[in-house]
Design an enzyme around this catalytic site. Sequence first.
Site, PDB file in Angstrom:
ATOM      1  N   ASP A  47       0.834  -1.197   0.000  1.00 36.14           N
ATOM      2  CA  ASP A  47       0.000   0.000   0.000  1.00 36.14           C
ATOM      3  C   ASP A  47       0.876   1.258   0.000  1.00 36.14           C
ATOM      4  O   ASP A  47       1.861   1.334   0.734  1.00 36.14           O
ATOM      5  CB  ASP A  47      -0.868  -0.034   1.270  1.00 36.14           C
ATOM      6  N   GLU A  71      14.585 -15.237   0.459  1.00 32.49           N
ATOM      7  CA  GLU A  71      14.926 -16.291   1.431  1.00 32.49           C
ATOM      8  C   GLU A  71      13.979 -17.471   1.299  1.00 32.49           C
ATOM      9  O   GLU A  71      14.216 -18.530   1.866  1.00 32.49           O
ATOM     10  CB  GLU A  71      14.799 -15.747   2.871  1.00 32.49           C
TER      11      GLU A  71
HETATM   12  C1  NOJ Z   1      -4.570   2.835  -0.902  1.00 33.01           C
HETATM   13  C2  NOJ Z   1      -5.657   1.879  -0.562  1.00 33.01           C
HETATM   14  O1  NOJ Z   1      -5.989   1.135  -1.706  1.00 33.01           O
HETATM   15  C3  NOJ Z   1      -6.806   2.702  -0.039  1.00 33.01           C
HETATM   16  O2  NOJ Z   1      -7.968   1.930   0.112  1.00 33.01           O
HETATM   17  C4  NOJ Z   1      -6.387   3.347   1.262  1.00 33.01           C
HETATM   18  O3  NOJ Z   1      -7.411   4.201   1.700  1.00 33.01           O
HETATM   19  C5  NOJ Z   1      -5.099   4.147   1.083  1.00 33.01           C
HETATM   20  N1  NOJ Z   1      -4.114   3.462   0.316  1.00 33.01           N
HETATM   21  C6  NOJ Z   1      -4.494   4.490   2.437  1.00 33.01           C
HETATM   22  O4  NOJ Z   1      -3.978   3.335   3.041  1.00 33.01           O
END
Ligand code: NOJ
Length: 568
Positions: A217, A266
């Site tokens: 993310d 790993e």
């Molecule tokens: C991207 C994620 O896909 C989204 O759902 C989220 O709100 C933001 N990153 C923050 O983590």
Amino acid sequence: MNTSLVPDTETVTLLIDADWWRQATVYQVYPRSFADANGDGIGDLRGIISRVPYLRRLGVDAVWLSPFYPSALADGGYDVDDYRDVDPKIGTLAEFDEMVTALHGAGIRIIVDIVPNHSSDRHAWFQEALAAPAGSAARDRYIFRDGTGENGELPPADWQSIFGGPAWTRVPDGQWYLHLFTKEQPDFNWDNEEVREDFRTTLRFWSDRGVDGFRVDVAHGLAKDLTEPLPSMSTLMDLTGPGENPLFDRDEVHDIYADWRRIFDEYTPPRIAVAEAWTRTADRRMRYASPEGLGQAFNFDLLQADFAAAPFRTIITENLALAEASGSSTTWVLSNHDVQRHPTRYGLTDADGSADSGIMQVASKAWLLAGAPEDELDRARGLRRARAATLLELALPGSAYLYQGEELGLHEVTEIPDEDRQDPAFFRNKGVEIGRDGCRVPLPWTHAGPSFGFGDGGAHLPQPAWFADFSVEAEDADPTSTLNLYREALRLRHELQTDESLEWIETGRDDVLHLRRPNGWESVTNFGTDPVALPPGRIVLASGPVAGDLPGETTIWIAPGGDEGGAA
Ligand code: NOJ
Ligand code: CA
């Protein structure tokens, strides 16, 4: 002999193929909205386990699980309290292990979402930081700064968070902390070695439990340059301009991923990773996909394109070239948990009454904000185009990331009353963002019954009456359903995906795209509305009815080894 220790053949196959991800079909499960086994209205791990046969029949190669960690759900689980546990609202670690075994036993791999840019404000470290004084080691794991103004009463900079509202929040002793998303999502300080070490531990924790990979993310956000004076907002969010951005896509971020790569390697097979990285240019995005880094990155270009031949062709050609140069494979996405579902995007008319204009995304946002007037959405047309786009997507080299419910052809749910909405983007940015709840409504499994078979109780977001016709039960019984189209496409895709290139066949029509893979498989999409003559060959799949010619807004697949034209 304890036979349970002997891996079954599916699991053995999973162990030996290190390149499985290059052309995989990955199905995104948003766990709280997939299936609810205990009837409390929230999807859970037992619900996922119960649907493994469904996923196997669908024919996906892997599941990507959105966050399932303990969370107060300030941002749908992207606010993580503990990276090495399961939210008790949706399951236990033992159930997680059971889920991995069930998926692997069905020949399906599992990728988990990892959220390294920020934790939640309930994370033990953030609680420790709040209790600790300014300048302490506990505060250094996050980004705390003194305020500006005479008494520090103003934030360190004028930055706005991505969901709207200020990006700095003040704590009782007067300092401020940075949160690029909600105030419940404090950003980590990735210059802090303890933060780095803790994520190494987390990556090993899940890899040791058999997880095959990670979706990363906000991968472009970890490395930040917070040298004083902090720049103003006007320069901050500009990802497209020249020069370096202090918060996003900095060169130093790749040191973190080179470090992670050593951990992935790993394992046998090496764990994989796919970056969610928003960058100035597509070639900068591919740096995240480097084999020395995360290995793959989401390509959101098709998701942002109009349903039209020219942009699709350009995007496909460019991304295949970029993937080849990077040593990775490309990815394709038409829907996910952050955007309006693609049948709805493709079914909207814009202000000019034409659905082909270059402002589709904008039209779609404005339309939702205006209360989603039905007369501006042509549902049948949107679905027809979505099926055509999906079939083209699935004929392309690279991996395809599908979002739960798209195999049912679900439209965005627009009928959610304000008081039922959950997305912080809606609350923090009222009147500007409608939020993402409309694609996160619990799935319909049956055409009747409580919550359309999602669980024995209700659903945590309201389901519309039209879900009945889009339920798994209804579509299972209909050979022309979107569900059966996806099943057949995913089955054939395993034959089609033998190499990673394609050639374009010129059609003489600028609204038709015809591609051929080196193994002889072909895909033809008519983006326009006028029919076009069928090319020679054996049609094995079509996104809609085909008879005599290729109708508008339809894709067909032609298999090698046969030259008779005709309908599937
Ligand atoms: C991207 C994620 O896909 C989204 O759902 C989220 O709100 C933001 N990153 C923050 O983590
Ligand atoms: Ca539940």
